[in-house]
Write a protein that holds these residues in place. Structure first.
Motif, PDB file in Angstrom:
ATOM      1  N   LYS A  20       0.976  -1.169  -0.110  1.00 11.26           N
ATOM      2  CA  LYS A  20       0.000   0.083  -0.033  1.00 11.26           C
ATOM      3  C   LYS A  20       1.177   1.188   0.041  1.00 11.26           C
ATOM      4  O   LYS A  20       0.458   2.167  -0.588  1.00 11.26           O
ATOM      5  CB  LYS A  20      -1.008  -0.104   1.163  1.00 11.26           C
ATOM      6  N   LEU A  21       2.144   1.210   0.686  1.00  9.32           N
ATOM      7  CA  LEU A  21       2.897   2.370   0.669  1.00  9.32           C
ATOM      8  C   LEU A  21       4.053   2.507  -0.160  1.00  9.32           C
ATOM      9  O   LEU A  21       4.556   3.529  -0.202  1.00  9.32           O
ATOM     10  CB  LEU A  21       3.385   2.431   2.302  1.00  9.32           C
ATOM     11  N   VAL A  22       4.005   1.768  -1.159  1.00  7.26           N
ATOM     12  CA  VAL A  22       4.965   1.765  -2.233  1.00  7.26           C
ATOM     13  C   VAL A  22       4.850   3.215  -2.843  1.00  7.26           C
ATOM     14  O   VAL A  22       5.963   3.762  -3.235  1.00  7.26           O
ATOM     15  CB  VAL A  22       4.721   0.596  -3.456  1.00  7.26           C
ATOM     16  N   PRO A  23       3.500   3.519  -3.097  1.00  7.11           N
ATOM     17  CA  PRO A  23       3.561   5.115  -4.141  1.00  7.11           C
ATOM     18  C   PRO A  23       4.212   6.365  -2.995  1.00  7.11           C
ATOM     19  O   PRO A  23       4.324   7.191  -3.475  1.00  7.11           O
ATOM     20  CB  PRO A  23       1.898   5.261  -4.166  1.00  7.11           C
ATOM     21  N   ALA A  24       4.125   5.900  -1.744  1.00 10.17           N
ATOM     22  CA  ALA A  24       4.690   6.984  -0.817  1.00 10.17           C
ATOM     23  C   ALA A  24       5.926   6.978  -0.594  1.00 10.17           C
ATOM     24  O   ALA A  24       6.742   8.188  -0.155  1.00 10.17           O
ATOM     25  CB  ALA A  24       3.837   6.920   0.458  1.00 10.17           C
ATOM     26  N   LEU A  54      -2.475   7.532   4.032  1.00  6.91           N
ATOM     27  CA  LEU A  54      -1.143   7.921   3.475  1.00  6.91           C
ATOM     28  C   LEU A  54      -1.187   7.747   2.020  1.00  6.91           C
ATOM     29  O   LEU A  54      -0.946   8.647   1.122  1.00  6.91           O
ATOM     30  CB  LEU A  54       0.183   7.421   4.204  1.00  6.91           C
ATOM     31  N   ALA A  55      -1.602   6.635   1.465  1.00  8.19           N
ATOM     32  CA  ALA A  55      -1.683   6.196   0.071  1.00  8.19           C
ATOM     33  C   ALA A  55      -2.849   7.097  -0.352  1.00  8.19           C
ATOM     34  O   ALA A  55      -2.453   7.387  -1.616  1.00  8.19           O
ATOM     35  CB  ALA A  55      -2.282   4.726   0.104  1.00  8.19           C
ATOM     36  N   ASN A  56      -3.902   7.651   0.161  1.00 10.25           N
ATOM     37  CA  ASN A  56      -4.861   8.582  -0.350  1.00 10.25           C
ATOM     38  C   ASN A  56      -4.367   9.777  -0.447  1.00 10.25           C
ATOM     39  O   ASN A  56      -4.436  10.238  -1.343  1.00 10.25           O
ATOM     40  CB  ASN A  56      -6.091   8.411   0.591  1.00 10.25           C
ATOM     41  N   ALA A  57      -3.429  10.216   0.480  1.00  7.89           N
ATOM     42  CA  ALA A  57      -2.847  11.793   0.501  1.00  7.89           C
ATOM     43  C   ALA A  57      -2.005  11.673  -0.911  1.00  7.89           C
ATOM     44  O   ALA A  57      -1.855  12.557  -1.324  1.00  7.89           O
ATOM     45  CB  ALA A  57      -2.249  11.876   1.761  1.00  7.89           C
ATOM     46  N   MET A  58      -1.324  10.361  -1.114  1.00  8.48           N
ATOM     47  CA  MET A  58      -0.186  10.640  -2.148  1.00  8.48           C
ATOM     48  C   MET A  58      -1.179  10.566  -3.540  1.00  8.48           C
ATOM     49  O   MET A  58      -0.458  10.707  -4.593  1.00  8.48           O
ATOM     50  CB  MET A  58       0.573   9.449  -2.117  1.00  8.48           C
ATOM     51  N   LYS A  59      -2.227  10.391  -3.623  1.00  8.31           N
ATOM     52  CA  LYS A  59      -3.070  10.311  -4.942  1.00  8.31           C
ATOM     53  C   LYS A  59      -3.194  11.783  -5.530  1.00  8.31           C
ATOM     54  O   LYS A  59      -3.543  12.583  -4.781  1.00  8.31           O
ATOM     55  CB  LYS A  59      -4.422   9.612  -4.860  1.00  8.31           C
ATOM     56  N   PHE A  81      -2.241   0.403  12.038  1.00 10.23           N
ATOM     57  CA  PHE A  81      -1.449   0.300  10.839  1.00 10.23           C
ATOM     58  C   PHE A  81      -2.278   0.387   9.451  1.00 10.23           C
ATOM     59  O   PHE A  81      -1.854   1.094   8.509  1.00 10.23           O
ATOM     60  CB  PHE A  81      -0.389  -0.644  10.762  1.00 10.23           C
ATOM     61  N   ASP A  82      -3.359  -0.275   9.472  1.00  5.87           N
ATOM     62  CA  ASP A  82      -4.291  -0.256   8.412  1.00  5.87           C
ATOM     63  C   ASP A  82      -4.633   1.035   8.028  1.00  5.87           C
ATOM     64  O   ASP A  82      -4.568   1.429   7.042  1.00  5.87           O
ATOM     65  CB  ASP A  82      -5.488  -1.026   8.696  1.00  5.87           C
ATOM     66  N   TYR A  83      -5.161   1.743   9.032  1.00  9.73           N
ATOM     67  CA  TYR A  83      -5.669   3.461   9.058  1.00  9.73           C
ATOM     68  C   TYR A  83      -4.729   4.241   8.242  1.00  9.73           C
ATOM     69  O   TYR A  83      -4.837   4.575   7.250  1.00  9.73           O
ATOM     70  CB  TYR A  83      -6.210   3.850  10.151  1.00  9.73           C
ATOM     71  N   ASN A  84      -3.285   4.142   9.104  1.00 14.01           N
ATOM     72  CA  ASN A  84      -2.445   4.908   8.459  1.00 14.01           C
ATOM     73  C   ASN A  84      -1.785   4.733   6.965  1.00 14.01           C
ATOM     74  O   ASN A  84      -1.646   5.498   6.198  1.00 14.01           O
ATOM     75  CB  ASN A  84      -0.971   4.795   9.385  1.00 14.01           C
ATOM     76  N   ALA A  85      -1.897   3.321   6.741  1.00 17.11           N
ATOM     77  CA  ALA A  85      -1.431   3.029   5.140  1.00 17.11           C
ATOM     78  C   ALA A  85      -2.381   3.612   4.519  1.00 17.11           C
ATOM     79  O   ALA A  85      -1.912   4.099   3.299  1.00 17.11           O
ATOM     80  CB  ALA A  85      -1.256   1.548   5.066  1.00 17.11           C
ATOM     81  N   GLU A  86      -3.550   3.370   4.671  1.00 17.81           N
ATOM     82  CA  GLU A  86      -4.609   3.670   3.819  1.00 17.81           C
ATOM     83  C   GLU A  86      -4.803   5.323   3.702  1.00 17.81           C
ATOM     84  O   GLU A  86      -4.823   5.841   2.424  1.00 17.81           O
ATOM     85  CB  GLU A  86      -6.132   3.414   4.229  1.00 17.81           C
TER      86      GLU A  86
END
Ligand SMILES: [Zn+2]
Length: 302
Positions: A189-193, A297-302, A290-295
């Motif tokens: 999930k965090l690869v894009p970040a 952060l991934a959303n903020a990167m979009k 950690f589920d919440y944070n990954a989600e």
């Protein structure tokens, strides 16, 4: 027949009595994160309470009379350590339970086996919030450290309740299996970040960033626990422009105004992350934090 039924009923009562008789082992943890990890190891054999409420800086927390009552009944006392919950020593002393004080059989400093980050060996502050004088205390935010923390908790449980040591061991292994399955999901999930420059209000994120290869280029606090000056914010704006920072990380209890000001000036997005269980409603326990944070952060990167 009636006799038989009655006999069965009695037997059921006796059985219920036997299960009731095994009182859960009482644990008090300073934070909700350690509470969740203690529950993961202790399962149904423990009753865990935590002291610091969600969205309160543990360093600034002032113990309440009910905290003293809780500690009096506890078999184990779990703390973050690294100067994060210093008030616990006084509280434990007032509880008149020597086994819960440093060195006692029920005392558990969960930082005991952790390789700490940001150890500078110097103290700054205090000026609100908490300083990181003895190292960065937010080590539970590297989920790999949960293996070490639950290991320390297991040892303490086995020491204080040897009859159930095998049970605790099994519960911990099941938790670690779930954690390792989750870890792969968070990493993906965090690869894009990865590597993308971000800033945060407070450096809660050193361990989290190291684990998931994130890049916190700066902090709104010039040093942990120190509020920003206008000149620090001006410098931060420059840094955000030169490094093209797109995300500002903030926790719910950290001031929104400054993050909004910086976002307004630079077009960066604010991401609300949780550095502790309970900081947002979705972060119900250690894994969902950690589920919440990954989600988020991934959303903020979009
Ligand atoms: Zn901190």
């Amino acid at each position: 027949m009636k006799q038989l039924l009655y006999g069965g009923f009695l037997a059921a009562l006796v059985c219920a009595g036997a299960t009731e008789a095994q009182e859960p082992l009482r644990i008090v943890a300073t934070t909700a994160d350690l509470k969740s990890l203690a529950e993961a190891v202790g399962g149904r054999r423990v009753a865990v309470a935590s002291i610091v409420p969600p969205n309160v800086d543990a360093h600034e927390y002032q113990p309440k009379p009910q905290d003293l009552n809780r500690i009096r009944d506890a078999t184990l006392l779990l703390r973050v350590g690294v100067d994060y919950d210093l008030w616990l020593d006084k509280l434990a002393a007032r509880a008149k339970r020597p086994e819960l004080r440093r060195g006692g059989a029920g005392y558990v400093d969960c930082s005991f086996a952790i390789a700490l980050l940001d150890v500078r060996g110097s103290r700054v502050g205090p000026a609100g919030g908490h300083v990181h004088g003895s190292g960065n205390p937010h080590y539970w935010l590297d989920p790999s450290n949960a293996e070490i923390i639950t290991g320390v908790i297991l040892e303490a449980l086995a020491r204080n309740d040897p009859a159930n040591a095998k049970y605790y061991e099994g519960e911990r292994l099941r938790f670690l299996e779930r954690l390792s399955a989750k870890m792969r999901g968070w990493e993906q999930k965090l690869v894009p970040a990865q590597g993308k420059p971000m800033i945060a209000y407070h450096n809660n994120w050193a361990y989290y960033a190291r684990r998931f290869r994130l890049n916190f280029a700066g902090y709104i606090e010039p040093r942990p626990g120190i509020p920003p000056s206008p000149s620090h914010l001006a410098g931060l704006l420059k840094l955000m422009e030169s490094q093209q920072v797109k995300v500002i990380v903030r926790q719910p209890h950290e001031p929104a105004k400054i993050a909004e000001f910086l976002a307004g000036k630079t077009g960066a997005k604010a991401a609300l992350l949780a550095a502790s269980v309970g900081a947002v409603p979705q972060a119900k326990d250690y894994l969902s934090l950690f589920d919440y944070n990954a989600e988020a952060l991934a959303n903020a990167m979009k």
